[in-house]
Design an enzyme around this catalytic site. Structure first.
Site, short mmCIF file in Angstrom:
data_model
loop_
_atom_site.label_atom_id
_atom_site.label_comp_id
_atom_site.label_asym_id
_atom_site.label_seq_id
_atom_site.Cartn_x
_atom_site.Cartn_y
_atom_site.Cartn_z
N GLY A 120 43.35 -15.30 -17.35
CA GLY A 120 41.78 -15.28 -17.27
C GLY A 120 41.30 -15.78 -16.29
O GLY A 120 41.89 -16.38 -15.16
N GLU A 121 39.95 -15.74 -16.24
CA GLU A 121 38.94 -16.22 -15.30
C GLU A 121 38.19 -17.30 -15.76
O GLU A 121 37.39 -16.89 -16.65
CB GLU A 121 38.21 -15.04 -14.54
CG GLU A 121 37.23 -15.36 -13.87
CD GLU A 121 37.39 -16.28 -12.55
OE1 GLU A 121 38.40 -15.97 -11.93
OE2 GLU A 121 36.62 -17.29 -12.38
N ASN A 123 54.18 -11.70 -6.56
CA ASN A 123 55.22 -11.93 -7.47
C ASN A 123 55.03 -10.29 -8.02
O ASN A 123 54.10 -10.23 -8.88
CB ASN A 123 55.08 -12.93 -8.57
CG ASN A 123 55.20 -14.05 -7.99
OD1 ASN A 123 56.10 -14.34 -7.29
ND2 ASN A 123 54.24 -15.11 -8.34
N SER A 166 40.44 -22.32 -10.68
CA SER A 166 40.89 -21.50 -9.77
C SER A 166 39.85 -20.06 -10.07
O SER A 166 40.13 -19.73 -11.42
CB SER A 166 41.98 -21.20 -9.89
OG SER A 166 42.59 -20.10 -8.91
N SER A 178 40.41 -18.07 -4.99
CA SER A 178 41.52 -16.97 -4.75
C SER A 178 40.91 -15.85 -3.73
O SER A 178 40.52 -14.75 -4.15
CB SER A 178 42.00 -15.93 -5.97
OG SER A 178 42.46 -16.94 -6.83
N LEU A 179 40.82 -15.99 -2.47
CA LEU A 179 40.45 -15.27 -1.25
C LEU A 179 40.97 -14.01 -1.09
O LEU A 179 40.55 -12.71 -1.13
CB LEU A 179 40.38 -16.20 -0.11
CG LEU A 179 39.42 -15.67 0.94
CD1 LEU A 179 37.94 -15.64 0.48
CD2 LEU A 179 39.67 -16.47 2.28
N CYS A 205 42.17 -7.73 -11.11
CA CYS A 205 42.77 -7.76 -9.66
C CYS A 205 43.73 -6.78 -9.59
O CYS A 205 44.55 -6.83 -10.51
CB CYS A 205 43.05 -9.14 -9.26
SG CYS A 205 41.34 -10.28 -9.24
N CYS A 263 42.18 -10.74 -19.26
CA CYS A 263 41.05 -11.09 -18.37
C CYS A 263 40.32 -9.62 -17.96
O CYS A 263 40.81 -8.68 -18.00
CB CYS A 263 41.79 -11.54 -16.98
SG CYS A 263 40.86 -12.02 -15.57
N GLU A 306 49.47 -17.82 -22.87
CA GLU A 306 51.03 -18.33 -22.09
C GLU A 306 50.32 -19.71 -21.29
O GLU A 306 49.22 -19.82 -20.67
CB GLU A 306 51.48 -17.55 -21.34
CG GLU A 306 52.47 -16.58 -22.09
CD GLU A 306 52.76 -15.36 -21.18
OE1 GLU A 306 53.84 -14.70 -21.55
OE2 GLU A 306 52.48 -15.20 -20.15
N1 SAH Z 1 41.31 -16.08 -12.18
C1 SAH Z 1 41.72 -17.08 -11.68
C2 SAH Z 1 42.99 -17.64 -12.03
C3 SAH Z 1 44.02 -17.18 -12.47
S1 SAH Z 1 44.98 -16.42 -11.26
C4 SAH Z 1 41.98 -16.68 -10.19
O1 SAH Z 1 41.77 -15.55 -9.81
O2 SAH Z 1 42.07 -17.64 -9.28
C5 SAH Z 1 45.81 -17.74 -10.40
C6 SAH Z 1 46.31 -17.10 -9.13
O3 SAH Z 1 47.36 -16.44 -9.13
C7 SAH Z 1 45.41 -16.66 -8.20
O4 SAH Z 1 45.02 -17.31 -6.97
C8 SAH Z 1 45.64 -14.98 -7.95
O5 SAH Z 1 45.16 -14.59 -6.74
C9 SAH Z 1 47.20 -15.47 -8.01
N2 SAH Z 1 48.10 -14.19 -8.46
C10 SAH Z 1 47.76 -13.14 -9.44
N3 SAH Z 1 48.75 -12.30 -9.52
C11 SAH Z 1 49.53 -12.53 -8.66
C12 SAH Z 1 50.70 -12.08 -8.26
N4 SAH Z 1 51.32 -10.94 -8.67
N5 SAH Z 1 51.73 -12.63 -7.34
C13 SAH Z 1 51.19 -13.79 -6.66
N6 SAH Z 1 49.98 -14.44 -7.01
C14 SAH Z 1 49.15 -13.87 -7.84
#
Ligand code: SAH
Length: 356
Positions: A160-161, A292, A192, A215-216, A117, A113, A93
């Site tokens: 993805g990462e 979300n 990111s 993404s802390l 997380c 991915c 997507e």
């Molecule tokens: N892998 C990378 C990029 C993809 S995620 C990363 O971790 O940064 C992009 C962003 O969306 C990240 O900051 C992640 O923490 C956030 N994210 C993932 N799932 C989410 C959710 N369900 N609601 C809100 N933000 C989310």
């Protein structure tokens, strides 16, 4: 299935190399770059004074087609989510987010991915494969076709990462910012990451022309371990050190902190206090992403009051913090909701079987 590699995976060096091999002037590499990556025109026949043997070589050996867009959904706020089917029938997507002055494209860097997380929908599918440079460039070209113009802001925040697919992503970033091609400003291209510490140092060593977002999502190892398994490999202190090194090594470069706000997990005022200290230490802006939810997710989105309180606390302490308005929520195009419908159905089935 077309076995030829895509022309969109060729960077300036590759094109120069082809010119050299065919013993034609390197000026034609520049012409191809301009035509394809600046004007998104693939008909090389129309390039003036283009050597026949180069044209033939390109047409015979490289694929100029774009993958199929299976669905294009448009949200109430004009965000568009494109479902793109790659040659091997794998779907990814890509999200187009309009703003007043420019369009941002959220690019997927992998099919699925591997980072796992706990709050992310893409994670539930696991990793299928990396996307190639050409496939990421195809996402951009499809955006151009869809909108009639190139996006001027690229964020690697889709599926993805990106740092887990370093080589392909790095080439993609260099192509986006190349002066003969799209010539995007490195400030407008953002990687990111969930916090792959060695790859952050690699970005530094390579002087990759882009911005960094991390993404802390938590301010203690305890909480971060519980929501991001990668923290067990690269704990907070190592990540913060890498971020600090990044900020210090690249003058005027900044690291954006992303912080997913999960109700009852990381949304207390103590969390906000620790986040202030970290953000101040890095000189970072904070993007707050209220969670979300998706089917099967175990977290809740905090109330608007809590989100406001959290943001106000940061702002009052002198940290620039913005709540990222989740565009496209009605079409599941918001952060962490990117996953193909097919996979979503698989997740639903799993959930029914009690596996999630
Ligand atoms: N892998 C990378 C990029 C993809 S995620 C990363 O971790 O940064 C992009 C962003 O969306 C990240 O900051 C992640 O923490 C956030 N994210 C993932 N799932 C989410 C959710 N369900 N609601 C809100 N933000 C989310």
């Amino acid at each position: 299935m077309n076995p030829k590699p895509s022309l969109l995976g060729l960077d300036y060096q590759d094109l120069l190399h082809i010119c050299e091999e065919l013993d034609v002037s390197p000026v034609h590499a520049k012409k191809v770059m301009g035509k394809v990556f600046r004007y998104a025109e693939f008909d090389l026949e129309n390039i003036p004074d283009f050597p026949k043997k180069l044209l033939q070589h390109m047409q015979e050996n490289y694929d100029l087609s774009l993958p199929e867009v299976v669905t294009a959904q448009q949200a109430d706020d004009d965000t568009q989510k494109l479902l793109i089917r790659m040659r091997d029938n794998k779907d990814v997507e890509s999200v187009l987010i309009p703003a007043e002055d420019r369009i941002t494209q959220c690019i997927s860097s992998q099919v699925g991915c591997a980072i796992g997380c706990e709050f992310c929908l893409t994670a539930t599918a696991g990793l299928t494969r990396n996307l190639t440079t050409a496939e990421m460039m195809q996402e951009v070209m499809i955006a151009q076709r869809t909108l009639g113009e190139f996006p001027r802001n690229i964020v690697m925040m889709g599926m993805g990462e990106p740092l887990h697919n370093y080589a392909h992503v790095a080439k993609f970033i260099r192509m986006l910012t190349h002066e003969q091609g799209m010539a995007l400003s490195p400030r407008r291209v953002t990687i990111s990451t969930a916090g792959l510490v060695p790859a952050i140092y690699r970005m530094l060593d390579d002087d990759l022309p882009c911005s960094l977002a991390v993404s802390l999502n938590a301010t203690t190892n305890e909480v971060r371990n519980s929501i991001m398994p990668i923290n067990q490999k690269y704990p907070l202190e190592d990540l913060l050190k890498a971020m600090k090194t990044y900020v210090a090594a690249r003058s005027r470069k900044r690291v954006l902190i992303e912080y997913v706000l999960l109700a009852g997990i990381n949304d207390t005022m103590d969390d906000a206090k620790r986040l202030v200290d970290i953000a101040k230490d890095m000189g970072s802006t904070v993007n707050i992403l209220p969670f979300n939810p998706f089917i099967g997710s175990k977290y809740q989105r905090p109330s608007d009051e809590v989100v406001d309180m959290f943001r106000n606390f940061l702002n009052d302490a002198g940290v620039v913090a913005v709540v990222r308005i989740s565009k496209g929520r009605d079409i599941s195009a918001a952060c962490g909701q990117l996953k193909t419908e097919v996979n979503q159905r698989a997740a639903q089935r799993k959930e029914r079987r009690g596996q999630i």
